[in-house]
Motif scaffolding. Structure first.
Motif, PDB file in Angstrom:
ATOM      1  N   ILE A 124       0.838  -1.194   0.000  1.00  0.00           N
ATOM      2  CA  ILE A 124       0.000   0.000   0.000  1.00  0.00           C
ATOM      3  C   ILE A 124       0.876   1.247   0.000  1.00  0.00           C
ATOM      4  O   ILE A 124       1.975   1.253   0.533  1.00  0.00           O
ATOM      5  N   HIS A 125       0.345   2.293  -0.621  1.00  0.00           N
ATOM      6  CA  HIS A 125       1.023   3.592  -0.639  1.00  0.00           C
ATOM      7  C   HIS A 125       0.075   4.620  -0.041  1.00  0.00           C
ATOM      8  O   HIS A 125      -1.048   4.788  -0.502  1.00  0.00           O
ATOM      9  N   GLU A 126       0.543   5.291   1.022  1.00  0.00           N
ATOM     10  CA  GLU A 126      -0.254   6.327   1.703  1.00  0.00           C
ATOM     11  C   GLU A 126       0.264   7.703   1.297  1.00  0.00           C
ATOM     12  O   GLU A 126       1.436   8.005   1.465  1.00  0.00           O
ATOM     13  N   VAL A 145       4.537  -1.327   3.280  1.00  0.00           N
ATOM     14  CA  VAL A 145       3.851  -0.035   3.418  1.00  0.00           C
ATOM     15  C   VAL A 145       4.805   1.048   2.933  1.00  0.00           C
ATOM     16  O   VAL A 145       5.934   1.167   3.421  1.00  0.00           O
ATOM     17  N   LEU A 146       4.348   1.835   1.970  1.00  0.00           N
ATOM     18  CA  LEU A 146       5.130   2.942   1.429  1.00  0.00           C
ATOM     19  C   LEU A 146       4.434   4.249   1.796  1.00  0.00           C
ATOM     20  O   LEU A 146       3.210   4.364   1.669  1.00  0.00           O
ATOM     21  N   ALA A 152       3.722  10.165   8.789  1.00  0.00           N
ATOM     22  CA  ALA A 152       2.650   9.164   8.787  1.00  0.00           C
ATOM     23  C   ALA A 152       3.023   7.910   9.561  1.00  0.00           C
ATOM     24  O   ALA A 152       2.152   7.211  10.089  1.00  0.00           O
ATOM     25  N   ALA A 153       4.317   7.613   9.645  1.00  0.00           N
ATOM     26  CA  ALA A 153       4.764   6.366  10.280  1.00  0.00           C
ATOM     27  C   ALA A 153       4.337   6.262  11.732  1.00  0.00           C
ATOM     28  O   ALA A 153       4.063   5.167  12.236  1.00  0.00           O
ATOM     29  N   GLN A 154       4.271   7.403  12.435  1.00  0.00           N
ATOM     30  CA  GLN A 154       3.938   7.361  13.858  1.00  0.00           C
ATOM     31  C   GLN A 154       2.494   6.941  14.124  1.00  0.00           C
ATOM     32  O   GLN A 154       2.144   6.602  15.247  1.00  0.00           O
ATOM     33  N   TYR A 155       1.649   6.952  13.083  1.00  0.00           N
ATOM     34  CA  TYR A 155       0.244   6.599  13.263  1.00  0.00           C
ATOM     35  C   TYR A 155      -0.068   5.170  12.820  1.00  0.00           C
ATOM     36  O   TYR A 155      -1.228   4.753  12.850  1.00  0.00           O
ATOM     37  N   LEU A 156       0.964   4.426  12.393  1.00  0.00           N
ATOM     38  CA  LEU A 156       0.725   3.113  11.813  1.00  0.00           C
ATOM     39  C   LEU A 156       1.479   2.004  12.539  1.00  0.00           C
ATOM     40  O   LEU A 156       2.566   2.227  13.085  1.00  0.00           O
ATOM     41  N   LYS A 157       0.902   0.809  12.527  1.00  0.00           N
ATOM     42  CA  LYS A 157       1.575  -0.401  12.978  1.00  0.00           C
ATOM     43  C   LYS A 157       1.792  -1.263  11.739  1.00  0.00           C
ATOM     44  O   LYS A 157       0.831  -1.728  11.136  1.00  0.00           O
ATOM     45  N   CYS A 158       3.048  -1.456  11.361  1.00  0.00           N
ATOM     46  CA  CYS A 158       3.362  -2.165  10.127  1.00  0.00           C
ATOM     47  C   CYS A 158       4.113  -3.464  10.408  1.00  0.00           C
ATOM     48  O   CYS A 158       4.838  -3.570  11.403  1.00  0.00           O
ATOM     49  N   ARG A 159       3.959  -4.422   9.521  1.00  0.00           N
ATOM     50  CA  ARG A 159       4.676  -5.693   9.661  1.00  0.00           C
ATOM     51  C   ARG A 159       6.173  -5.505   9.445  1.00  0.00           C
ATOM     52  O   ARG A 159       6.989  -6.156  10.079  1.00  0.00           O
ATOM     53  N   THR A 160       6.516  -4.634   8.522  1.00  0.00           N
ATOM     54  CA  THR A 160       7.920  -4.340   8.238  1.00  0.00           C
ATOM     55  C   THR A 160       8.117  -2.820   8.257  1.00  0.00           C
ATOM     56  O   THR A 160       7.150  -2.059   8.208  1.00  0.00           O
ATOM     57  N   GLU A 161       9.361  -2.384   8.318  1.00  0.00           N
ATOM     58  CA  GLU A 161       9.663  -0.954   8.356  1.00  0.00           C
ATOM     59  C   GLU A 161       9.119  -0.263   7.104  1.00  0.00           C
ATOM     60  O   GLU A 161       9.433  -0.653   5.980  1.00  0.00           O
ATOM     61  N   LEU A 163       8.653   2.346   4.039  1.00  0.00           N
ATOM     62  CA  LEU A 163       9.619   3.033   3.192  1.00  0.00           C
ATOM     63  C   LEU A 163       9.065   4.411   2.812  1.00  0.00           C
ATOM     64  O   LEU A 163       7.921   4.516   2.379  1.00  0.00           O
ATOM     65  N   ILE A 164       9.860   5.467   2.993  1.00  0.00           N
ATOM     66  CA  ILE A 164       9.430   6.826   2.652  1.00  0.00           C
ATOM     67  C   ILE A 164       9.815   7.096   1.200  1.00  0.00           C
ATOM     68  O   ILE A 164      10.999   7.123   0.852  1.00  0.00           O
ATOM     69  N   VAL A 165       8.819   7.292   0.352  1.00  0.00           N
ATOM     70  CA  VAL A 165       9.078   7.430  -1.091  1.00  0.00           C
ATOM     71  C   VAL A 165       8.535   8.727  -1.692  1.00  0.00           C
ATOM     72  O   VAL A 165       8.866   9.081  -2.821  1.00  0.00           O
ATOM     73  N   GLY A 166       7.656   9.439  -0.983  1.00  0.00           N
ATOM     74  CA  GLY A 166       7.022  10.620  -1.549  1.00  0.00           C
ATOM     75  C   GLY A 166       5.805  10.269  -2.371  1.00  0.00           C
ATOM     76  O   GLY A 166       5.342   9.117  -2.381  1.00  0.00           O
TER      77      GLY A 166
END
Length: 375
Positions: A124-126, A145-146, A152-161, A163-166
């Motif tokens: 997914i891309h947010e 999760v991209l 945005a990362a502080q509001y999510l629980k992800c299986r893996t780290e 990635l910040i892509v823009g």
């Protein structure tokens, strides 16, 4: 390889998917690309126009404001959740994609949930600084999760780290230069230029504040100004300007219904006044444009405010909340920035520092890597 996209409702969810699809095709012309959306969403027109196979499910979002009408809509939305999941599962079994990519909106929910259950690789891309409900629900389940913005990362629980892509932006925005754009628009070099808009449909509070700003031009040093009212605000804004005795036929003032040459207008501008949609802000960053942002308070979870504050905290923008917006406040902000070359240059540099211009390529690479890992 077959890549399936799911997302829709607004251009902010659809255009990123189309940009990534184009980047994928550039890497591999034989790639098969499909898209699942809704019949009524904007994606039903944009995706087929882009040349991709399009399939539909019947799903609706939940209304957050309490009313009898919205209660009825939510009851209908609950019913559609079950049928949408069934239809999504059927489509996934028929299409057999190698990877499923969600770009947000309620349509991506049932598609990615069923893909996870079927063991299909998912990503997914947010686009926003404050993730939507669908992303929050999917983040712990999908493979990747991209994110467009680190916040945005502080509001999510992800299986893996994550990635910040823009956010993917139109390629023309990266190639237009200020001198060329000004020449095509007939705006001389060295003259300050303001660009303002409130979206394709328009925003009444912004149009009214801009009208007041235009009426105050005689109290400001000379500058060029291009403003787009949006479809619903064009005639009312023209009438308001006429009532205020604003000369809209002057060579320094141009009022349009819509900006269809945004690459030129952004390249030519020294300062931009606009809403804070995720894609718009990514375009401002890539173009290095200082901005005065007026977040829409009418969007889900007030995500435009969070988007705007990301640029404000980076030193690339000034934020005026709509509740505080007046012609006087806007005029003061424009006067403070537009004629201060030093401050504009600092904001320009800050915007470029946080820009991620190769987002589409990064997402395309992540999609292909995920598919290769699982196959």
């Amino acid at each position: 390889m077959h890549v399936l996209f799911a997302g829709g409702g607004t251009a902010g969810h659809i255009n990123p998917a189309l940009a990534v699809a184009s980047a994928l095709r550039a890497r591999d012309a034989t790639l098969k690309i499909s898209y699942i959306g809704t019949k009524k969403g904007l994606e039903s027109r944009l995706v087929p126009e882009a040349g991709y196979a399009f399939y539909t499910i019947d799903v609706a979002g939940f209304q957050r404001k309490l009313s009898v009408q919205n209660l009825k809509r939510n009851v209908s939305a609950v019913r559609k959740v079950f049928s949408a999941s069934h239809d999504a599962k059927r489509l996934l079994k028929d299409l057999k994609p190698d990877v499923v990519v969600g770009t947000g909106g309620y349509v991506s929910g049932p598609v990615l949930r069923e893909a996870v259950k079927l063991g299909i690789p998912t990503l997914i891309h947010e686009q926003n600084a404050f993730p939507g409900v669908t992303t929050k629900m999917l983040a712990p389940k999908v493979d990747r999760v991209l994110l467009a913005m680190p916040k945005a990362a502080q509001y999510l629980k992800c299986r893996t780290e994550p990635l910040i892509v823009g956010n993917p932006v139109r390629s023309a925005l990266k190639t237009s230069t200020k001198p060329e754009a000004r020449k095509k628009l007939g705006i001389p070099e060295g003259e300050p230029m303001l660009l303002s808009f409130g979206g394709s449909l328009g925003a009444r509070p912004i149009n009214e504040a801009i009208a007041g700003l235009m009426a105050d031009r005689e109290n400001q040093p000379p500058y060029y100004h291009i403003h787009a009212t949006g479809k619903s605000g064009y005639q009312t804004t023209l009438a308001l300007l006429k009532q205020m005795n604003v000369d809209i036929d002057g060579d320094r003032l141009r009022v349009r219904e819509y900006i269809d040459d945004m690459d030129l207008c952004l390249a030519a501008a020294d300062l931009v006044v606009c809403r804070a949609g995720a894609i718009t802000l990514s375009e401002l960053e890539v173009c290095g444009k200082p901005s005065i942002l007026i977040p829409s308070p009418y969007v889900a979870e007030n995500h435009q405010y969070h988007n705007a504050m990301s640029l404000c905290e980076a030193g690339a923008a000034v934020v005026i909340e709509e509740k505080d917006l007046t012609p006087e406040r806007l005029s003061a902000a424009v006067r403070e920035l537009l004629f201060d070359a030093s401050r504009l240059n600092k904001m320009h540099q800050k915007a470029l520092e946080i820009a991620l211009p190769d987002a589409a390529d990064q997402i395309a690479a992540a999609v292909m890597k995920l598919a290769a890992e699982r196959n």
